[in-house]
Design an enzyme around this catalytic site. Structure first.
Site, PDB file in Angstrom:
ATOM      1  N   HIS A  34      59.555  41.941  16.790  1.00 35.87           N
ATOM      2  CA  HIS A  34      59.946  43.036  16.718  1.00 35.87           C
ATOM      3  C   HIS A  34      60.611  44.232  17.850  1.00 35.87           C
ATOM      4  O   HIS A  34      60.514  44.218  19.151  1.00 35.87           O
ATOM      5  CB  HIS A  34      59.643  44.433  15.601  1.00 35.87           C
ATOM      6  CG  HIS A  34      58.052  44.582  16.359  1.00 35.87           C
ATOM      7  ND1 HIS A  34      58.190  45.234  16.888  1.00 35.87           N
ATOM      8  CD2 HIS A  34      56.886  44.294  16.226  1.00 35.87           C
ATOM      9  CE1 HIS A  34      56.592  45.827  17.664  1.00 35.87           C
ATOM     10  NE2 HIS A  34      56.082  45.115  17.433  1.00 35.87           N
ATOM     11  N   GLY A  36      59.325  46.901  19.370  1.00 41.39           N
ATOM     12  CA  GLY A  36      58.609  46.900  20.361  1.00 41.39           C
ATOM     13  C   GLY A  36      58.287  46.280  21.631  1.00 41.39           C
ATOM     14  O   GLY A  36      58.179  46.162  22.238  1.00 41.39           O
ATOM     15  N   HIS A  37      58.046  44.614  21.077  1.00 42.55           N
ATOM     16  CA  HIS A  37      58.041  43.498  21.596  1.00 42.55           C
ATOM     17  C   HIS A  37      59.479  42.917  22.682  1.00 42.55           C
ATOM     18  O   HIS A  37      59.129  42.611  24.152  1.00 42.55           O
ATOM     19  CB  HIS A  37      58.079  42.193  21.029  1.00 42.55           C
ATOM     20  CG  HIS A  37      56.821  41.625  20.348  1.00 42.55           C
ATOM     21  ND1 HIS A  37      57.627  42.063  18.281  1.00 42.55           N
ATOM     22  CD2 HIS A  37      55.671  41.957  20.035  1.00 42.55           C
ATOM     23  CE1 HIS A  37      55.743  41.699  18.094  1.00 42.55           C
ATOM     24  NE2 HIS A  37      55.533  41.251  18.646  1.00 42.55           N
TER      25      HIS A  37
END
Ligand code: PAF
Length: 282
Positions: A34, A36-37
């Site tokens: 997502h 965040g990654h």
């Protein structure tokens, strides 16, 4: 972006980069990527010449009743996203490559691995420490990037790297959130629509606790109890809501200044974790 599934091939590709003295950053993941990654990969790009990402759903960090078998595996999508944000090398090993035999060697970061999430997920952090140590030995990066959302994991890996003198710098990257404050997580996809609507309450409670501390409240047990009750009333089953010292995650005392509030709570079968770093004004 090149993709390899063997350690030998990974080492062959890394060799010329190392010979050319390029700075290598590493972002370990379990996939189902997502935003965040992707922020981790973007931060890695800013701080290094080459970025290696691994996708490996690590069996040793799942308990026998946890979601290892059903954990979302979305390699084709993940690979496209990683190419887009400029990762250079994707390491996508199978279980037999990482664990050709059961590991007799264990890594347990005493104290840190058995508190908070470790208390309700026995063995989880030993599995995390083992796989991160193995991956670091395979990639041998200059820089390791991990999300601050998994604050206990970040603290524990920092300690493992220091204790074992592993030659890697560690950078924590701020938690990515949806507009309503919910921390991005691969497990958010398990939430039903009503659960998803309730989920941001976790971050609101963390902020309320943080505000109380900023205002000078020192009754930490009282703050924890009030916010745990608020979560329960919103439909969560609270695992813990605890105000800790940021350095070692021990319970905070009124004299501590650098604090982190850690929380884990379940909505239905989905366990959410989040945290808020806050500095007490003394
Ligand atoms: O945070 C994760 O996704 C995992 O715990 C990690 C660090 C990739 C180890 O399997």
């Amino acid at each position: 972006m090149q993709t390899v599934d063997r350690i030998e091939a990974l080492r062959m590709l890394l060799k010329p980069w190392r010979r050319a003295d390029l700075k290598i950053a590493f972002v370990p993941t379990m996939g189902n990527l997502h935003a965040g990654h992707l922020r981790l990969v973007e931060a890695a790009r800013r701080h290094a010449d080459k970025v290696v990402v691994s996708i490996f759903v690590n069996p040793t960090q799942f308990g026998p009743t946890e979601d290892f078998a059903s954990y979302p595996r979305t390699e084709a999508d993940d690979s496209a996203k990683l190419s887009e944000v400029g990762a250079d090398l994707l390491f996508l090993p199978g279980v037999a490559e990482i664990y050709p035999r059961a590991s007799l060697t264990t890594i347990s970061v005493a104290g840190l691995s058995t508190i908070h999430c470790g208390a309700s997920r026995p063995g989880h952090f030993d599995g995390v420490a083992l796989v991160v140590c193995k991956l670091l030995n395979m990639v041998q990066p200059d820089l390791l990037l991990l999300g601050e959302k998994d604050f206990q994991q970040l603290t524990l890996i920092r300690r493992m790297v220091a204790d074992l003198n592993l030659p890697v710098a560690i950078q924590g990257v701020a938690t990515e959130r949806d507009d309503d404050g919910l921390a991005l997580s691969s497990r958010n996809g398990y939430l039903t629509a009503p659960q998803r609507a309730s989920a941001p309450e976790l971050y609101r409670c963390l902020r309320a606790a943080g505000d109380a501390i900023q205002r000078g409240e020192r009754d930490f047990a009282g703050i924890e109890a009030a916010q745990s009750l608020r979560l329960t009333q919103a439909g969560f089953v609270v695992d813990y809501f605890t105000i800790c010292r940021a350095a070692d995650l021990a319970p905070a005392t009124s004299g501590d200044m650098d604090l982190v509030i850690l929380a884990a709570a379940k909505l239905g079968n989905t366990r959410l974790i989040d945290n808020l770093v806050c500095r007490s004004n003394g």
